[in-house]
Design a protein around this motif. Structure first.
Motif, PDB file in Angstrom:
ATOM      1  N   ASP A  94      69.731  75.060  53.289  1.00  0.00           N
ATOM      2  CA  ASP A  94      70.719  75.229  54.241  1.00  0.00           C
ATOM      3  C   ASP A  94      71.684  74.249  54.343  1.00  0.00           C
ATOM      4  O   ASP A  94      72.511  74.534  54.620  1.00  0.00           O
ATOM      5  N   GLY A  95      71.479  73.275  54.347  1.00  0.00           N
ATOM      6  CA  GLY A  95      72.035  72.412  54.115  1.00  0.00           C
ATOM      7  C   GLY A  95      72.324  71.406  56.505  1.00  0.00           C
ATOM      8  O   GLY A  95      73.069  70.662  56.872  1.00  0.00           O
ATOM      9  N   ILE A  96      71.289  72.039  56.534  1.00  0.00           N
ATOM     10  CA  ILE A  96      71.346  72.045  58.489  1.00  0.00           C
ATOM     11  C   ILE A  96      69.862  71.521  58.563  1.00  0.00           C
ATOM     12  O   ILE A  96      69.129  70.458  58.605  1.00  0.00           O
ATOM     13  N   GLU A  97      68.802  73.022  57.886  1.00  0.00           N
ATOM     14  CA  GLU A  97      67.273  72.182  58.672  1.00  0.00           C
ATOM     15  C   GLU A  97      66.590  71.563  57.566  1.00  0.00           C
ATOM     16  O   GLU A  97      65.953  70.460  57.849  1.00  0.00           O
ATOM     17  N   TYR A  98      66.985  71.696  55.993  1.00  0.00           N
ATOM     18  CA  TYR A  98      66.172  71.412  54.658  1.00  0.00           C
ATOM     19  C   TYR A  98      67.337  71.204  54.048  1.00  0.00           C
ATOM     20  O   TYR A  98      68.530  71.802  53.667  1.00  0.00           O
ATOM     21  N   GLY A  99      67.418  70.276  53.446  1.00  0.00           N
ATOM     22  CA  GLY A  99      68.002  69.331  51.791  1.00  0.00           C
ATOM     23  C   GLY A  99      69.871  69.238  52.000  1.00  0.00           C
ATOM     24  O   GLY A  99      69.724  68.887  53.885  1.00  0.00           O
ATOM     25  N   LEU A 100      70.240  68.699  50.587  1.00  0.00           N
ATOM     26  CA  LEU A 100      71.411  68.356  51.029  1.00  0.00           C
ATOM     27  C   LEU A 100      72.135  68.857  51.686  1.00  0.00           C
ATOM     28  O   LEU A 100      72.375  70.063  51.784  1.00  0.00           O
ATOM     29  N   ARG A 101      73.221  68.198  52.562  1.00  0.00           N
ATOM     30  CA  ARG A 101      74.620  68.496  53.663  1.00  0.00           C
ATOM     31  C   ARG A 101      75.662  68.279  52.840  1.00  0.00           C
ATOM     32  O   ARG A 101      76.129  67.561  52.378  1.00  0.00           O
ATOM     33  N   ALA A 102      76.786  69.594  51.801  1.00  0.00           N
ATOM     34  CA  ALA A 102      77.762  69.643  51.404  1.00  0.00           C
ATOM     35  C   ALA A 102      78.940  69.282  53.066  1.00  0.00           C
ATOM     36  O   ALA A 102      78.759  68.737  53.417  1.00  0.00           O
ATOM     37  N   ASP A 103      79.965  68.309  52.469  1.00  0.00           N
ATOM     38  CA  ASP A 103      80.926  67.664  53.144  1.00  0.00           C
ATOM     39  C   ASP A 103      81.784  68.760  53.558  1.00  0.00           C
ATOM     40  O   ASP A 103      83.444  68.858  52.920  1.00  0.00           O
ATOM     41  N   VAL A 104      81.470  69.810  54.535  1.00  0.00           N
ATOM     42  CA  VAL A 104      82.402  71.099  54.686  1.00  0.00           C
ATOM     43  C   VAL A 104      82.347  71.331  56.171  1.00  0.00           C
ATOM     44  O   VAL A 104      81.387  71.567  56.868  1.00  0.00           O
ATOM     45  N   ASP A 105      83.256  71.646  56.892  1.00  0.00           N
ATOM     46  CA  ASP A 105      83.634  71.838  57.767  1.00  0.00           C
ATOM     47  C   ASP A 105      84.075  73.586  58.653  1.00  0.00           C
ATOM     48  O   ASP A 105      84.419  73.584  59.530  1.00  0.00           O
ATOM     49  N   GLU A 106      84.665  73.956  57.905  1.00  0.00           N
ATOM     50  CA  GLU A 106      85.507  75.025  57.954  1.00  0.00           C
ATOM     51  C   GLU A 106      84.524  75.929  58.291  1.00  0.00           C
ATOM     52  O   GLU A 106      85.014  76.873  59.477  1.00  0.00           O
ATOM     53  N   SER A 107      83.208  76.681  58.401  1.00  0.00           N
ATOM     54  CA  SER A 107      82.387  77.288  58.838  1.00  0.00           C
ATOM     55  C   SER A 107      81.249  77.090  58.297  1.00  0.00           C
ATOM     56  O   SER A 107      80.676  76.297  57.320  1.00  0.00           O
ATOM     57  N   GLU A 118      79.167  79.461  57.376  1.00  0.00           N
ATOM     58  CA  GLU A 118      79.036  79.856  56.061  1.00  0.00           C
ATOM     59  C   GLU A 118      79.207  79.320  54.710  1.00  0.00           C
ATOM     60  O   GLU A 118      78.766  79.059  53.407  1.00  0.00           O
ATOM     61  N   ALA A 119      80.854  78.440  54.895  1.00  0.00           N
ATOM     62  CA  ALA A 119      80.923  78.009  53.956  1.00  0.00           C
ATOM     63  C   ALA A 119      80.342  76.558  53.579  1.00  0.00           C
ATOM     64  O   ALA A 119      80.067  75.571  52.369  1.00  0.00           O
ATOM     65  N   LEU A 120      79.593  75.976  54.896  1.00  0.00           N
ATOM     66  CA  LEU A 120      78.578  75.294  54.352  1.00  0.00           C
ATOM     67  C   LEU A 120      77.391  75.678  53.488  1.00  0.00           C
ATOM     68  O   LEU A 120      77.252  75.291  52.802  1.00  0.00           O
ATOM     69  N   TYR A 121      76.572  76.456  54.255  1.00  0.00           N
ATOM     70  CA  TYR A 121      75.702  76.806  53.422  1.00  0.00           C
ATOM     71  C   TYR A 121      76.307  76.688  51.738  1.00  0.00           C
ATOM     72  O   TYR A 121      74.872  76.838  51.009  1.00  0.00           O
ATOM     73  N   ALA A 122      77.470  77.639  52.019  1.00  0.00           N
ATOM     74  CA  ALA A 122      77.510  77.957  49.885  1.00  0.00           C
ATOM     75  C   ALA A 122      77.673  76.638  49.336  1.00  0.00           C
ATOM     76  O   ALA A 122      77.496  76.492  48.339  1.00  0.00           O
ATOM     77  N   ALA A 123      78.655  75.693  50.292  1.00  0.00           N
ATOM     78  CA  ALA A 123      78.561  74.359  48.918  1.00  0.00           C
ATOM     79  C   ALA A 123      77.534  73.501  49.604  1.00  0.00           C
ATOM     80  O   ALA A 123      77.679  73.092  47.828  1.00  0.00           O
ATOM     81  N   SER A 124      76.338  73.908  50.361  1.00  0.00           N
ATOM     82  CA  SER A 124      75.379  73.057  49.927  1.00  0.00           C
ATOM     83  C   SER A 124      74.314  73.735  49.451  1.00  0.00           C
ATOM     84  O   SER A 124      73.986  72.483  48.084  1.00  0.00           O
ATOM     85  N   ARG A 125      74.384  74.719  48.651  1.00  0.00           N
ATOM     86  CA  ARG A 125      73.437  75.673  48.299  1.00  0.00           C
ATOM     87  C   ARG A 125      73.810  75.413  46.760  1.00  0.00           C
ATOM     88  O   ARG A 125      73.134  74.963  45.580  1.00  0.00           O
ATOM     89  N   HIS A 126      75.193  75.602  46.414  1.00  0.00           N
ATOM     90  CA  HIS A 126      76.345  75.130  45.115  1.00  0.00           C
ATOM     91  C   HIS A 126      75.807  73.808  44.854  1.00  0.00           C
ATOM     92  O   HIS A 126      75.814  73.550  43.739  1.00  0.00           O
ATOM     93  N   GLN A 127      75.906  72.495  45.662  1.00  0.00           N
ATOM     94  CA  GLN A 127      75.781  71.234  45.419  1.00  0.00           C
ATOM     95  C   GLN A 127      74.721  70.808  44.731  1.00  0.00           C
ATOM     96  O   GLN A 127      74.211  70.297  44.293  1.00  0.00           O
ATOM     97  N   GLY A 128      73.553  71.697  45.339  1.00  0.00           N
ATOM     98  CA  GLY A 128      72.418  70.883  46.108  1.00  0.00           C
ATOM     99  C   GLY A 128      71.763  71.595  43.990  1.00  0.00           C
ATOM    100  O   GLY A 128      70.754  70.768  44.348  1.00  0.00           O
ATOM    101  N   PHE A 129      71.598  72.843  43.763  1.00  0.00           N
ATOM    102  CA  PHE A 129      70.861  73.330  43.234  1.00  0.00           C
ATOM    103  C   PHE A 129      71.266  73.215  41.937  1.00  0.00           C
ATOM    104  O   PHE A 129      72.643  73.825  41.313  1.00  0.00           O
TER     105      PHE A 129
END
Length: 501
Positions: free
Chosen positions: A336-349, A351-362
């Motif tokens: 989810d970019g928080i506990e595991y995996g790539l974290r996107a540079d998004v700070d809107e919310s 939910e937006a962090l989850y979505a961006a991280s998973r889109h960029q990582g997978f």
């Protein structure tokens, strides 16, 4: 040479672990264009080789694999070494522990040459969907004139794919970069590349080998796979790796005797089943001829070869895809970019962090399977897809049990529908379609939890390897490997000419 032969030479001191490690290190560099390794650990392997030689010189008791170079697929956790699963999502992840399979190899004195390339998160049948780029099959490959100057391979040379997802491990063994390698097998991911690269691929009975530290794809199907040059080497690896693990509750607690293969195997009195449903559309003439020739050989040497039926085979690929997608969706939720995996540079919310991280990582293949799995697991769809697929899985398992109860000892089938295609043709189809075509003969075994092995059985008209698969009863590895060794001895497959590499 294979591992069985090298072990003898190390023991009689006609060869040192240092010499062996240096030879494999040179081969790793020489065939780097094939993109088999994503992380090389040849320096630490040389240190381990020095310690192995010291033990040998001092006359200390040696472990079975002492001084033997091996490789590990990059979805096994390795202490201090990146474990990426071929994905941007885990780029830079350094595990704090070794997978049980890796630790067992190191405890035996094996020399780790590196981590091998794979389809992202082991989702693929060609080893073409890695963030590190595709793996190239050494058979028929035209190397550039300078193979050690860091040049990128000439992609205009239309090379053959390796099969997946353990393509890097298969290429490492086929090219002599190591003598054995760990793959993983969820629906054929160790057997398929072994068949297309002309080596041996063993998928043991589910629960015989520990999955602890193997980053999960589909927990109920994942099995550590063994890729070697010969069946003797596969037996050595199996004996080292098998056994109960307190870190994996799915490993069996009962002890099983080690596999011991005689110098000369026999198939006299063996009952071999030929599943009629495996004469599937798309099966190439080359594979049919190889399959028929092997069946005739068995019959000529005293085996009883009969036609059998596995009636629910026609539903297995759909069943496999539904169940696989459901477990993929569950397993991938942790990234989810928080506990595991790539974290996107998004700070809107969040939910937006989850979505961006998973889109960029997978990649799109992984995202697609996650979406499918979540759809199948919706409350309105759960019974229609997931529960129905579980019932079909039981029927598939029952088919195998019925055949083996009837007196059949092993099943003989193709491993894949054809020899390895060219990369340009392979990528014309999407990942899902490719997997449907290539996994048709292999994934049933995972659904039933049975052992299976592929051995090189011939060459296609264009000179590419063709593998045949033997399937056995649960925990019948002794009989399965004995039958495979007999077939291997009879066929005497022409190995890849390593001198030209």
């Amino acid at each position: 040479m294979n591992a069985f032969q090298v072990i003898s030479r190390l023991r009689d001191k006609s060869l040192s672990a240092k010499q062996l490690c240096e030879a494999c290190s040179r081969r790793v560099r020489k065939v780097s264009e094939l993109n088999a390794f994503v992380t090389e650990t040849t320096e630490s392997a040389q240190d381990a080789a020095r310690l192995a030689d010291e033990r040998l010189q001092k006359g200390q008791p040696l472990s079975v694999l002492d001084g033997i170079p091996v490789a590990v697929k990059d979805n096994y956790s390795t202490t201090g070494i990146q474990t990426s699963c071929g994905s941007r999502m885990l780029m830079g992840y350094i595990p704090p522990y070794n997978a049980t399979m890796v630790q067992k190899l190191l405890d035996q004195g094996a020399l780790l040459m590196g981590k091998t390339n794979l389809d992202e998160f082991a989702m693929g049948s060609g080893s073409t969907d890695s963030v590190f780029g595709p793996v190239r099959n050494p058979w028929g490959y035209k190397f550039s004139k300078s193979q050690t100057d860091g040049k990128k391979p000439n992609d205009e040379c239309d090379w053959h794919v390796t099969g997946g997802s353990s393509g890097g491990s298969a290429v490492a063994v086929a090219t002599g970069s190591c003598f054995a390698a760990l793959g993983s097998d969820t629906g054929g991911s160790a057997r398929s590349p072994a068949a297309w690269c002309g080596v041996v691929g063993l998928k043991p009975t589910y629960g015989l080998l520990s999955r602890h530290g193997l980053i999960p794809l589909v927990n109920s199907l994942d099995t550590p796979g063994i890729i070697t040059k010969t069946t003797d080497d596969a037996a050595i690896m199996l004996n080292v790796l098998s056994g109960h693990d307190i870190m994996d509750s799915t490993t069996v607690t009962e002890s099983h005797p080690p596999v011991q293969l005689p110098d000369k195997c026999s198939v006299k009195g063996l009952c071999v089943g030929i599943p009629k449903e495996y004469h599937a559309p798309g099966l190439s003439e080359d594979v049919v001829r190889t399959w028929q020739r092997a069946a005739d050989l068995l019959a000529d040497h005293g085996a009883k070869v009969i036609e059998v039926s596995l009636p629910h085979t026609q539903y297995s690929i759909v069943c496999y895809q539904v169940l696989g997608a459901c477990e993929v969706a569950s397993n991938m939720a942790r990234y989810d970019g928080i506990e595991y995996g790539l974290r996107a540079d998004v700070d809107e919310s969040t939910e937006a962090l989850y979505a961006a991280s998973r889109h960029q990582g997978f990649n799109d293949v992984v995202r697609g399977r996650i979406l499918c799995g979540n759809y199948f697991l919706l409350k309105k769809n759960y019974e229609k897809y997931f529960l129905r697929a579980q019932k079909v899985r039981q029927l598939i398992s029952d088919d195998f049990k019925s055949v083996f109860r009837s007196g059949v000892d092993v099943l003989l089938t193709p491993t894949l529908q054809s020899s390895a295609p060219k990369y340009s043709r392979f990528i014309m189809e999407d990942n899902r379609t490719r997997s449907e075509n290539e996994d048709v003969y292999t994934q049933c075994v995972n659904l039933a939890g049975l052992p299976a092995i592929t051995v090189p059985a011939g060459l296609s008209d264009n000179g590419m390897p063709i593998g045949l698969q033997l399937i056995g009863k649960a925990f019948s590895e002794q009989q399965l490997l004995s039958s495979a060794k007999w077939l291997e001895q009879q066929i005497d497959f022409p190995r890849l000419n390593l001198d030209c590499l």
